[in-house]
Motif scaffolding. Structure first.
Motif, short mmCIF file in Angstrom:
data_model
loop_
_atom_site.label_atom_id
_atom_site.label_comp_id
_atom_site.label_asym_id
_atom_site.label_seq_id
_atom_site.Cartn_x
_atom_site.Cartn_y
_atom_site.Cartn_z
N TYR A 188 2.31 2.09 5.36
CA TYR A 188 3.19 3.30 4.69
C TYR A 188 4.02 3.16 3.36
N ASP B 61 -4.73 11.59 1.94
CA ASP B 61 -5.57 10.50 2.37
C ASP B 61 -5.20 10.70 4.00
N SER C 172 0.73 -1.43 -0.30
CA SER C 172 -0.31 -0.11 0.21
C SER C 172 1.17 1.58 0.07
N PRO D 8 -0.19 5.11 0.95
CA PRO D 8 -0.44 6.02 1.19
C PRO D 8 -0.39 7.23 0.02
N PRO E 49 -3.14 6.09 7.90
CA PRO E 49 -3.07 4.99 8.20
C PRO E 49 -2.95 4.63 9.34
#
Ligand code: BEZ
Length: 236
Positions: free
Chosen positions: A123, A16, A10, A12, A19
């Motif tokens: 991240y 956003d 993932s 980010p 997380p």
């Protein structure tokens, strides 16, 4: 290696929500980002403890911690090393390393242990083309509402420029506070960019403040913004 390369990683993005995760750090457990609501926070990763570039970076960041705190910004580090490695490395820095006039440097901000790489993967700090077992040098600027506002990645071999990281923080806060944008190489005290016309409010402001503004063309106007006004953003 291929397994990690093919794994969904993932990444980010700016805008956003940061997380969420819980982690153990050198300053105790943290619940991120909710523990930091109301503050800016810079979450940054480094490849490994007991390495030279990372040591120079930690000493620099720790020496500037007060400067960041004045801008209501906290620092949180991360690597995929374990807690005891972190503690031993930070103690070595404090007790033994003198570098560029910095000595007896105590790292007081939390350093996350992430041996499972759970946070680093969340991240996008593990970038397999660069390294599969280490985090790259990532920097996430997260605002008081927990929104990611800037992301910068550096490779393993390149130490970060901390004046630039501070400049980014001040520029983000200045843009928010004064509804402006900042031009190339902007520093506090330099002229700022009046956003292109498009809203009635901005068009009205242009009419009212014409004397102050300098227009290079219809889409490119600047105006002065005194350094003192930006200094006014600092916490008392
Ligand atoms: C360093 O911090 O010196 C470093 C860490 C990993 C790879 C290369 C350099």
């Amino acid at each position: 290696m291929d397994e990690i390369k093919n794994e969904a990683i993932s990444m980010p993005r700016i805008g956003d929500a940061a997380p969420a995760f819980k982690a153990i750090t050198t300053q105790g457990p943290i619940n991120f980002p909710s523990d930091y609501t109301g503050s800016w926070v810079i979450l940054f990763s480094h490849p490994a403890d007991f390495t030279p570039v990372c040591t120079s970076e930690f000493m620099t960041f720790a020496s500037m911690e007060k400067q960041f705190a004045e801008m209501n910004c906290k620092l949180v580090g991360l690597s995929v090393d374990g807690l005891y490695s972190h503690i031993a490395w930070l103690r070595t820095i404090k007790e033994k390393i003198e570098y560029k006039g910095m000595k007896d440097v105590e790292v007081k901000f939390p350093l996350i242990e992430d041996i499972t790489m759970e946070v680093a993967k969340k991240y996008g700090m593990i970038q397999p083309g660069e390294a599969t077992t280490k985090a790259v040098r990532a920097v996430f600027f997260i605002d008081p509402k927990g929104i990611i506002r800037t992301i910068i990645y550096y490779p393993l071999s390149l130490g970060r420029n901390f004046d630039e990281l501070y400049r980014v923080l001040v520029a983000l806060q200045t843009a928010d506070a004064f509804s402006i944008a900042t031009p190339a190489d902007w520093r506090p005290g330099d002229d700022v960019i009046v956003p292109p016309a498009g809203s009635c409010g901005i068009a009205k402001e242009r009419m009212e403040n014409k004397a102050d503004m300098k227009c290079y063309d219809w889409f490119f106007c600047t105006k002065p913004l005194a350094k003192e006004k930006i200094d006014g953003l600092k916490m008392k």
